[in-house]
Design a protein around this motif. Structure first.
Motif: not given
Length: 366
Positions: A248-253, A274-275, A298-307
């Motif tokens: 499990t991850v908690f968001g971020g980049h 993802t969920a 660069d750019p960083p990998l976005d964890l938005d939506g990644v569970t």
């Protein structure tokens, strides 16, 4: 004298082309980036024109013979390990330590490793000085100082650098523009270092690190390290198996990823989950070699939506013995990287291959 290994700075390479509007566009080569109108080595983005940190080299042991180092950072510091010679096929794990020199700036924007053959791994961390024992007996260590989780009650360690397995020459961890980690200069540096001579003749191992700093006013995002480790697994003789876990991850980049395996590795993959169970491959590496495995994003990998993050190690056990987690003829399956913001920092631990991952959001305790 041994064969000299030259590790020069990246050569300046700038070409001029014409944009759509007729304006001149500066193109950079040789691994350099355009920064404030000039082509620069990205790890040196914030280097001043003149030397800023003067007494910034901490070196122990005999002078280096095989590594030809560039000048130390103008803003930042250099640490040098005592050279050591290993017999053919020999390996050794031990602790080394250094004090952090006086610095003008405490934001580390990037780091660079220089090594001859023989460095298996070394996880450079900065930890609080032991309240009872005091500073380490540099370059020696107090008992347990090489363990990054010892004295953790006094503060989460700063991870300065983790290198690819048996890398030779030069390796760089480089954060995107405006990013870096905050180095607590009241701490001291220590590492559990592992040397392995895979040659058929004695090997003199030389090792140095540069850390490049930038002014606090340049910091736009602070990064923090994360790690996922599978603590035990078993691969029968002459068998190919996949060792993997999902944590499990908690968001971020994510700004960097690095695997850690040994010579039986045939592949290493990282997927963002993802969920709904969908997977997106973000990292894929092949069989073990001596090249750097660090990926800087660069750019960083976005964890938005990644569970969750899933990493997998494909091993081909060509040996006549069963292989487990460990040193020597054994293997490891570890994922390391940096993430922002620091509150999203996490550590995943798997007791045994096939069991669930215990993932802790360390950033909540910073």
């Amino acid at each position: 004298m041994g064969t000299r290994i030259f590790v020069p700075l990246a050569a300046l390479a700038a070409l001029s082309s014409t944009g759509c509007g007729g304006e001149s566009v500066l193109l950079c080569g040789g691994g350099e980036v355009l920064f404030r109108g000039a082509c620069v080595d990205p790890v040196r983005r914030y280097e001043p024109d003149a030397q800023l940190d003067l007494d910034n080299v901490v070196a122990y042991g005999e002078p280096l013979q095989d590594l030809a180092l560039p000048p130390p950072p103008k803003s930042g510091f250099r640490i040098v390990a005592p050279p050591r010679t290993l017999a053919p096929g020999a390996e050794i794990s031990f602790c080394l330590s250094w004090p952090i020199p006086e610095l003008t700036h405490e934001i580390v924007h990037g780091g660079r490793l220089y090594t001859t053959p023989g460095l298996h791994h070394s996880n450079m961390v900065a930890k609080p000085v032991e309240a009872v024992l005091g500073p380490n007996p540099y370059p020696g260590c107090h008992p347990g100082a090489g363990d990054p989780f010892s004295n953790v009650g006094a503060g989460i360690p700063d991870v300065l650098f983790a290198n690819s397995t048996q890398v030779v020459g030069e390796e760089t961890i480089q954060f995107p523009e405006g990013m870096g980690y905050v180095l607590d200069t009241t701490r001291e540096i220590s590492t559990s270092i592992h040397f392995l001579n895979t040659k058929t003749e004695p090997q003199r191992i030389e090792l140095a690190y540069d850390f490049f700093t930038m002014p606090a006013g340049e910091l736009t995002q602070e990064v923090a390290p994360f790690v996922v480790q599978i603590a035990d697994f078993s691969i029968p003789p002459h068998t190919t198996e996949n060792v993997a876990t999902t944590c499990t991850v908690f968001g971020g980049h994510v700004v960097s990823l690095m695997p850690h395996t040994h010579d039986l590795a045939q592949g290493f993959t990282v997927d963002f989950m993802t969920a709904d169970g969908a997977a997106r491959r973000v990292y894929e590496d092949g069989a073990y070699d001596l090249a750097s495995d660090i990926r800087n994003y660069d750019p960083p990998l976005d964890l938005d939506g990644v569970t969750a993050i899933r990493h997998a190690c494909l091993f081909n056990n060509t040996r006549d013995i069963e292989v487990h987690y460990g040193l020597g003829l054994n293997e490891m399956c570890i994922l390391f990287g940096y993430i922002y913001p620091p509150v999203k920092q996490f550590a995943g631990f798997v007791e045994e291959d096939g069991k669930s991952c215990s993932s802790l959001q360390l950033g909540l305790f910073r």
